[in-house]
Motif scaffolding. Structure first.
Motif, PDB file in Angstrom:
ATOM      1  N   LEU A 102       3.440  -4.638   1.095  1.00 26.37           N
ATOM      2  CA  LEU A 102       2.597  -3.593   1.692  1.00 26.37           C
ATOM      3  C   LEU A 102       1.821  -4.131   2.876  1.00 26.37           C
ATOM      4  O   LEU A 102       1.724  -3.505   3.924  1.00 26.37           O
ATOM      5  CB  LEU A 102       1.644  -3.027   0.642  1.00 26.37           C
ATOM      6  CG  LEU A 102       0.684  -1.941   1.147  1.00 26.37           C
ATOM      7  CD1 LEU A 102       1.464  -0.729   1.643  1.00 26.37           C
ATOM      8  CD2 LEU A 102      -0.293  -1.519   0.057  1.00 26.37           C
ATOM      9  N   ARG A 105       4.011  -4.476   5.907  1.00 26.67           N
ATOM     10  CA  ARG A 105       4.355  -3.184   6.501  1.00 26.67           C
ATOM     11  C   ARG A 105       3.161  -2.563   7.225  1.00 26.67           C
ATOM     12  O   ARG A 105       3.308  -1.955   8.288  1.00 26.67           O
ATOM     13  CB  ARG A 105       4.868  -2.248   5.416  1.00 26.67           C
ATOM     14  CG  ARG A 105       6.246  -2.683   4.893  1.00 26.67           C
ATOM     15  CD  ARG A 105       6.502  -2.178   3.503  1.00 26.67           C
ATOM     16  NE  ARG A 105       6.759  -0.756   3.492  1.00 26.67           N
ATOM     17  CZ  ARG A 105       6.804  -0.016   2.388  1.00 26.67           C
ATOM     18  NH1 ARG A 105       6.587  -0.567   1.221  1.00 26.67           N
ATOM     19  NH2 ARG A 105       7.065   1.267   2.443  1.00 26.67           N
ATOM     20  N   VAL A 106       1.966  -2.741   6.653  1.00 24.68           N
ATOM     21  CA  VAL A 106       0.787  -2.196   7.330  1.00 24.68           C
ATOM     22  C   VAL A 106       0.575  -2.906   8.663  1.00 24.68           C
ATOM     23  O   VAL A 106       0.284  -2.282   9.687  1.00 24.68           O
ATOM     24  CB  VAL A 106      -0.456  -2.329   6.435  1.00 24.68           C
ATOM     25  CG1 VAL A 106      -1.719  -2.034   7.220  1.00 24.68           C
ATOM     26  CG2 VAL A 106      -0.353  -1.398   5.236  1.00 24.68           C
ATOM     27  N   LEU A 109       2.766  -1.644  11.356  1.00 24.62           N
ATOM     28  CA  LEU A 109       2.273  -0.378  11.910  1.00 24.62           C
ATOM     29  C   LEU A 109       1.115  -0.614  12.872  1.00 24.62           C
ATOM     30  O   LEU A 109       1.026   0.022  13.923  1.00 24.62           O
ATOM     31  CB  LEU A 109       1.798   0.534  10.778  1.00 24.62           C
ATOM     32  CG  LEU A 109       2.857   1.177   9.907  1.00 24.62           C
ATOM     33  CD1 LEU A 109       2.200   1.867   8.729  1.00 24.62           C
ATOM     34  CD2 LEU A 109       3.670   2.177  10.704  1.00 24.62           C
ATOM     35  N   VAL A 110       0.216  -1.532  12.499  1.00 24.49           N
ATOM     36  CA  VAL A 110      -0.935  -1.803  13.361  1.00 24.49           C
ATOM     37  C   VAL A 110      -0.453  -2.347  14.707  1.00 24.49           C
ATOM     38  O   VAL A 110      -0.931  -1.934  15.761  1.00 24.49           O
ATOM     39  CB  VAL A 110      -1.896  -2.804  12.686  1.00 24.49           C
ATOM     40  CG1 VAL A 110      -2.963  -3.271  13.656  1.00 24.49           C
ATOM     41  CG2 VAL A 110      -2.536  -2.174  11.468  1.00 24.49           C
ATOM     42  N   GLU A 113       0.964   0.329  16.787  1.00 19.80           N
ATOM     43  CA  GLU A 113      -0.099   1.176  17.324  1.00 19.80           C
ATOM     44  C   GLU A 113      -0.747   0.515  18.541  1.00 19.80           C
ATOM     45  O   GLU A 113      -1.059   1.161  19.526  1.00 19.80           O
ATOM     46  CB  GLU A 113      -1.156   1.391  16.235  1.00 19.80           C
ATOM     47  CG  GLU A 113      -2.236   2.367  16.589  1.00 19.80           C
ATOM     48  CD  GLU A 113      -1.841   3.806  16.307  1.00 19.80           C
ATOM     49  OE1 GLU A 113      -0.721   4.034  15.832  1.00 19.80           O
ATOM     50  OE2 GLU A 113      -2.649   4.685  16.579  1.00 19.80           O
ATOM     51  N   ALA A 135       6.793   4.057  25.835  1.00 24.56           N
ATOM     52  CA  ALA A 135       7.928   4.984  25.857  1.00 24.56           C
ATOM     53  C   ALA A 135       8.516   5.073  27.258  1.00 24.56           C
ATOM     54  O   ALA A 135       9.743   5.058  27.436  1.00 24.56           O
ATOM     55  CB  ALA A 135       7.477   6.370  25.382  1.00 24.56           C
TER      56      ALA A 135
END
Lengths: 230, 114
Positions: A102, A105-106, A109-110, A113, A135
């Motif tokens: 976990l 995975r967190v 994501l951070v 971001e 993007a």
């Protein structure tokens, strides 16, 4: 938390009492059965005119006034809230299985971001449309990679800024770093890359490009030499 | 001096978020809504936070309902066109469903479909 019952046995599958069972218990224990008040603290006042959130705040602070202590609607709200509070506390104490990965995975994501980069305004000033630099850069790098022998390394995009330094819709500035094939005339190649970037920005993104700076940071073997070296 | 933010009911804000999310997803060229960090962490932890719609947030300021929509775009349409269409669709649907007239939609495109 000890989850066993009086006989020392664990309850089946950690079953929590339902809200209805808890409500029945609290109503039975109370002196005066009252209708449950389905007031939402975020919405209309209680039938007695009191603000539900204020009633809950006063009770939490131990500052309920005489009306709140004696009013059936206020008391029903407090009873329902205490039921919810009890259920929440019990659930909070339940052991929670935590996946081993976990944390990894967190953090992924951070990082994703954090790596959005700058925000590039699109369209007209009153349209409130924005595109992340990450993007846009991905699109422009793909356009550069389509040039034979060229490898896009990095792409930074700077939005148009007004006099106050705020990003506003307008022509952006692109800075590319690329690897180019050895022997290729660099100026002509850079011009072709600029054209690709401008076209991709306009046709794929809807961005106007004011300037494209190209940094040649690497020399790649020419295609013929690559074949010969195999 | 600015007026303080006006609260809307929880039901209205949840309705606005769900309406905005479904309206955005219906626009051709929208691949998916992009959850923010909190919703993404909640998802990988095994669930969603009640009342939240990943990729959509709402706030009220000076009686204007602001709706923020984050999404990933497909590669087959110009990003600006998709973003405009999302903004128009979400604005119209949120006004229609919530009855709130003053609605401002902010769109953030997080991927352009390469």
């Amino acid at each position: 938390m000890d989850m066993t019952n009086e006989a020392g046995d664990a309850p089946d599958a950690l079953r929590l009492p339902s809200a209805a069972e808890l409500l029945a218990t609290t109503r039975h224990a109370s002196a005066e059965p009252a209708e449950p008040v389905s007031a939402d603290p975020d919405s209309d006042p209680l039938p007695c005119g009191r603000d539900p959130e204020a009633v809950l705040e006063h009770a939490a602070a131990g500052e309920s006034d005489e009306h709140e202590r004696s009013c059936p609607e206020c008391q029903a709200l407090l009873r329902d809230h205490s039921v919810l509070d009890q259920v929440t506390r019990e659930w909070a104490e339940l052991p929670v299985p935590v996946p081993d990965d976990l944390g990894t995975r967190v953090m992924r994501l951070v990082r994703a971001e954090l790596h959005t980069g700058r925000l590039l305004p699109l369209g007209e000033p009153d349209e409130q449309l924005t595109l992340t630099e990450t993007a846009a850069a991905r699109t422009l790098r793909a356009a550069v990679d389509a040039e034979p022998g060229v490898q896009a390394r990095s792409c930074r995009i700077r939005p148009y800024e007004n006099r106050a330094g705020a990003a506003v819709p307008g022509p952006v500035t692109v800075r590319l770093s690329v690897g180019v094939p050895y022997g290729e005339p660099i100026h002509a190649l850079a011009d072709r890359l600029r054209e690709r970037v401008r076209r991709a920005a306009s046709e794929r993104l809807g961005l106007e490009v004011a300037k494209v700076d190209v940094d040649v940071v690497g020399l790649e073997p020419a295609a013929g030499n690559r074949e010969a070296n195999r | 001096m600015r007026q303080p933010a006006t609260r809307i009911s929880r039901e209205t804000s949840v309705l606005a978020r769900t309406t905005a999310g479904s309206a955005a997803l219906a626009v051709p060229g929208v691949v998916d809504l992009q959850p923010g960090l909190l919703d993404a962490v909640a998802q990988i932890s095994g669930g969603l936070i009640p009342g939240r719609v990943p990729g959509v947030t709402t706030r009220v300021l000076d009686e204007v309902l602001h709706v923020d929509v984050q999404f990933r775009a497909a590669a087959d349409r110009r990003v600006l066109d998709v973003a405009r269409e999302v903004r128009a669709a979400v604005t119209a649907e949120v006004r229609r469903q919530t009855g709130h007239k003053r609605v401002v939609v902010h769109v953030l495109v997080t991927d352009a479909g390469v």
